[in-house]
Design a protein around this motif. Structure first.
Motif, PDB file in Angstrom:
ATOM      1  N   ASN A 171      47.825  46.550  35.325  1.00 17.09           N
ATOM      2  CA  ASN A 171      46.607  47.127  34.525  1.00 17.09           C
ATOM      3  C   ASN A 171      44.947  47.163  35.246  1.00 17.09           C
ATOM      4  OD1 ASN A 171      48.123  45.553  32.589  1.00 17.09           O
ATOM      5  ND2 ASN A 171      47.750  43.475  32.690  1.00 17.09           N
ATOM      6  N   ASN A 172      45.190  47.645  35.721  1.00 21.51           N
ATOM      7  CA  ASN A 172      44.280  48.796  35.825  1.00 21.51           C
ATOM      8  C   ASN A 172      43.252  47.755  37.119  1.00 21.51           C
ATOM      9  OD1 ASN A 172      45.019  51.526  36.296  1.00 21.51           O
ATOM     10  ND2 ASN A 172      45.441  50.891  34.021  1.00 21.51           N
ATOM     11  N   LEU A 173      43.210  46.846  37.783  1.00 16.40           N
ATOM     12  CA  LEU A 173      42.575  45.821  38.185  1.00 16.40           C
ATOM     13  C   LEU A 173      41.993  46.192  39.848  1.00 16.40           C
ATOM     14  CD1 LEU A 173      43.273  42.518  36.400  1.00 16.40           C
ATOM     15  CD2 LEU A 173      41.056  44.589  35.840  1.00 16.40           C
ATOM     16  N   LYS A 184      33.104  46.120  33.228  1.00 17.24           N
ATOM     17  CA  LYS A 184      33.485  45.022  33.281  1.00 17.24           C
ATOM     18  C   LYS A 184      33.544  44.721  34.549  1.00 17.24           C
ATOM     19  CE  LYS A 184      35.981  43.171  29.102  1.00 17.24           C
ATOM     20  NZ  LYS A 184      37.169  43.032  28.886  1.00 17.24           N
ATOM     21  N   ASN A 243      36.769  51.491  37.299  1.00 22.46           N
ATOM     22  CA  ASN A 243      38.739  51.069  36.226  1.00 22.46           C
ATOM     23  C   ASN A 243      37.281  51.185  34.489  1.00 22.46           C
ATOM     24  OD1 ASN A 243      36.998  48.302  35.197  1.00 22.46           O
ATOM     25  ND2 ASN A 243      38.984  47.618  35.899  1.00 22.46           N
ATOM     26  N   ASP A 274      32.485  50.015  39.222  1.00 17.95           N
ATOM     27  CA  ASP A 274      33.290  49.187  38.058  1.00 17.95           C
ATOM     28  C   ASP A 274      34.136  50.871  38.099  1.00 17.95           C
ATOM     29  OD1 ASP A 274      34.084  48.752  34.777  1.00 17.95           O
ATOM     30  OD2 ASP A 274      32.497  50.389  34.342  1.00 17.95           O
ATOM     31  N   ASP A 318      35.016  43.322  37.056  1.00 16.50           N
ATOM     32  CA  ASP A 318      37.057  42.524  36.872  1.00 16.50           C
ATOM     33  C   ASP A 318      37.514  43.160  38.080  1.00 16.50           C
ATOM     34  OD1 ASP A 318      37.200  45.030  35.584  1.00 16.50           O
ATOM     35  OD2 ASP A 318      38.565  44.021  33.639  1.00 16.50           O
ATOM     36  N   GLU A 319      36.892  44.521  38.844  1.00 15.06           N
ATOM     37  CA  GLU A 319      37.594  45.030  40.146  1.00 15.06           C
ATOM     38  C   GLU A 319      38.717  44.034  40.654  1.00 15.06           C
ATOM     39  OE1 GLU A 319      35.772  48.258  37.571  1.00 15.06           O
ATOM     40  OE2 GLU A 319      35.713  46.398  37.965  1.00 15.06           O
ATOM     41  N   ASN A 359      35.675  49.926  32.738  1.00 10.55           N
ATOM     42  CA  ASN A 359      36.379  49.294  31.417  1.00 10.55           C
ATOM     43  C   ASN A 359      34.175  47.793  30.812  1.00 10.55           C
ATOM     44  OD1 ASN A 359      36.038  47.314  33.016  1.00 10.55           O
ATOM     45  ND2 ASN A 359      37.643  46.244  32.495  1.00 10.55           N
ATOM     46  N   LYS A 413      48.621  42.578  37.714  1.00 12.05           N
ATOM     47  CA  LYS A 413      46.805  42.702  37.835  1.00 12.05           C
ATOM     48  C   LYS A 413      47.268  44.816  38.581  1.00 12.05           C
ATOM     49  CE  LYS A 413      45.120  38.811  39.506  1.00 12.05           C
ATOM     50  NZ  LYS A 413      44.346  37.282  40.530  1.00 12.05           N
ATOM     51  N   ASP A 468      40.770  39.889  46.454  1.00  7.81           N
ATOM     52  CA  ASP A 468      41.073  39.215  45.600  1.00  7.81           C
ATOM     53  C   ASP A 468      41.386  37.625  45.763  1.00  7.81           C
ATOM     54  OD1 ASP A 468      42.052  37.583  42.987  1.00  7.81           O
ATOM     55  OD2 ASP A 468      44.019  38.713  43.357  1.00  7.81           O
ATOM     56  N   SER A 527      44.453  42.951  47.366  1.00  8.58           N
ATOM     57  CA  SER A 527      44.796  41.460  46.598  1.00  8.58           C
ATOM     58  C   SER A 527      46.128  41.400  47.446  1.00  8.58           C
ATOM     59  CB  SER A 527      45.570  41.692  44.914  1.00  8.58           C
ATOM     60  OG  SER A 527      45.661  40.507  44.604  1.00  8.58           O
TER      61      SER A 527
END
Length: 514
Positions: free
Chosen positions: A294-296, A211, A207, A205, A213-214, A209, A291, A277, A218
């Motif tokens: 938005n820091n993913l 979640k 980032n 994690d 979602d990292e 948040n 992406k 990704d 990509s």
């Protein structure tokens, strides 16, 4: 404007005949050399020049009433009429249809190899005598080596286009230093260390948040913009397309090299572990960019010079965000590098049908290559492209409602880039961007195929399109096909004309070296 009633099948069926007719109709102006704007005296009217570009980015197209356009007109006697592709259209197809329908711009930025179509069919204007007279700054500022590469791309040795010249590495592998700090790892030096970093990005994690979602790294559809994953294995790639470089002692297509097979196997592993990704081959450009913004995404490949707006977006969600250049991780048995192409790519071409406007087109182009206009070109007009803060010009971020800045120059030296960073990048980002360039410069290598003309692919459109490579890359990486299918791709590529294309490339390379 092109007629919009063409259906796809109709467009394709008439393309060849329309193209031939358009080119023949516009091939000659009877040897007349038109005068440039202002050559006939102070009362001469301004000349409108239609300038075609694609991939314009955010903003509106300025019209003749725009102050930016008016300023250029005052200086040159030329009205800069910008043209681009309509939303949702495919740029290469649109440009080909524009040419085929005899709706030619006066000067255009060629894409998809269209410059060779124009040259071979007699539809491009030879610029050898025009450039010194009407574009002296273009002529003297572009290195002679680049003009020689351009000459090598035409059957008669003439100059048919103005080349792009980029004397610093344009692209770079980048990584989030703040993510490395949060997962407690150092910059990876080897492939195994890089995979360890990507796993930490996936699981810890970074980032913040809460979640999972990292996206550790990509890319985009067709395998574009993930050149760092190929470059680790010494593969010459340019925005996801295999290039030509020295393999086993000869210039070869990187797509069929042992290096490529190793890189594809590596990328397949990343995909399987969700370190790449898993939407990479579905990502359109705007989705991929969002992406990152938005820091993913933790590691990616792009243009350091264009990092400003991207980094600004990152800071909104991550005030501690910091991007650094990633030295190419070492893969055992391979010499990794950042692909550098410095000279010879077509940048501007003038159709023969637009010969009456050629002097004006070149005078307009020359304005942007004149170093005395650098400040205007860099900052534009106050309120439109920049604002003044504490006595210093600061570029405004692009917006849908703001006119796009005019521009035509694509000549970049290290000095140019240093000035660009100092004057157009916010102070809090200048060291970051400069450091990224320093890292990519250390890893960059100018490939042997720099400036290779598209004529080597004549008669082999499937080879030129790289679609066969993209099909095998995609299906192997996502696990639909085994890595052993790569050997089948190599065999099919050679049988489809790769042997003949390789012979042409090697002949071209031999001549260029002479």
């Amino acid at each position: 404007m092109m007629k919009q009633w063409f259906g796809k099948s109709a467009r394709l069926s008439v393309l060849a005949s329309l193209l031939a007719a358009a080119l023949i109709a516009g091939c000659s102006n009877g040897g007349k050399t038109p005068e440039a704007p202002g050559d006939s005296g102070e009362d001469a009217k301004s000349v409108t020049v239609r300038v075609f570009k694609s991939h314009m980015g955010v903003g509106t197209i300025p019209d003749s009433s725009n102050d930016h356009v008016k300023y250029v007109e005052e200086k040159t006697g030329v009205i800069y009429e910008m043209m681009t592709t309509p939303p949702g259209s495919e740029p290469t197809e649109y440009l080909n249809l524009m040419i085929a329908s005899d709706d030619l711009p006066d000067i255009l930025r060629p894409i998809g190899g269209v410059e060779q179509t124009l040259i071979k069919q007699g539809g491009a204007l030879a610029l050898d005598e025009w450039l010194p007279k009407y574009a002296p700054n273009v002529w003297k500022n572009i290195p002679e080596e680049a003009w020689d590469i351009v000459r090598s791309a035409s059957p008669d040795g003439h100059i048919y286009y103005v080349p792009k010249v980029y004397l610093v590495p344009e692209r770079a592998p980048m990584i989030r230093q703040d993510w490395l700090d949060k997962v407690g790892l150092q910059m990876p030096a080897t492939v195994e260390e890089y995979k360890e970093v990507l796993r930490a990005f996936r699981d810890k994690d970074p980032n913040g948040n809460g979640k999972p979602d990292e996206l550790p790294t990509s890319g985009r559809e067709f395998g574009k913009w993930m050149d760092h994953l190929f470059g680790i294995y010494g593969v010459a790639m340019w925005e996801g397309v295999p290039e030509w470089d020295i393999y086993e002692g000869e210039i070869q297509y990187a797509g069929v090299s042992k290096n490529m097979k190793a890189s594809v196997a590596f990328i397949r592993e990343l995909y399987e572990e969700k370190l790449l990704d898993n939407e990479t081959f579905l990502n359109k450009g705007d989705v991929w960019t969002a992406k990152i913004n938005n820091n993913l995404v933790g590691s990616w490949y792009h243009l350091p010079a264009n990092l400003r707006d991207r980094y600004t977006a990152m800071l909104e969600g991550a005030p501690d965000a910091y991007v650094v250049g990633m030295p190419m991780p070492k893969a055992e048995g391979f010499e990794g590098y950042v692909t550098q192409k410095s000279m010879g790519e077509p940048e501007w071409i003038i159709p023969a049908a637009a010969e009456d406007k050629a002097a004006a087109s070149l005078k307009l182009l020359d304005f942007f290559y004149d170093k005395s206009n650098d400040e205007f070109i860099r900052f534009g007009l106050e309120g439109q492209q920049h604002e003044v803060v504490d006595g210093k010009k600061v570029l405004l971020p692009p917006e849908d409602s703001r006119p796009i800045a005019l521009g035509m120059r694509n000549l970049t030296t290290k000095e140019d880039m240093d000035i660009r960073i100092k004057e157009t990048i916010p102070e809090n980002m200048q060291k970051m961007v400069s450091d990224i360039f320093a890292v990519s410069t250390a890893d960059a290598r100018r490939i042997a195929g720099d400036g290779l003309p598209n004529t080597v692919y004549e008669g082999f459109p499937d080879i030129q399109s790289h679609k066969l490579f993209q099909e095998y890359l995609t299906k192997i990486v996502i696990g639909e096909w085994p890595i052993e299918k790569f050997d089948e791709f190599v065999d099919r590529w050679y049988k489809a004309g790769g042997d003949k294309v390789t012979e042409r490339v090697q002949e071209w390379y031999s001549n260029v070296k002479k």
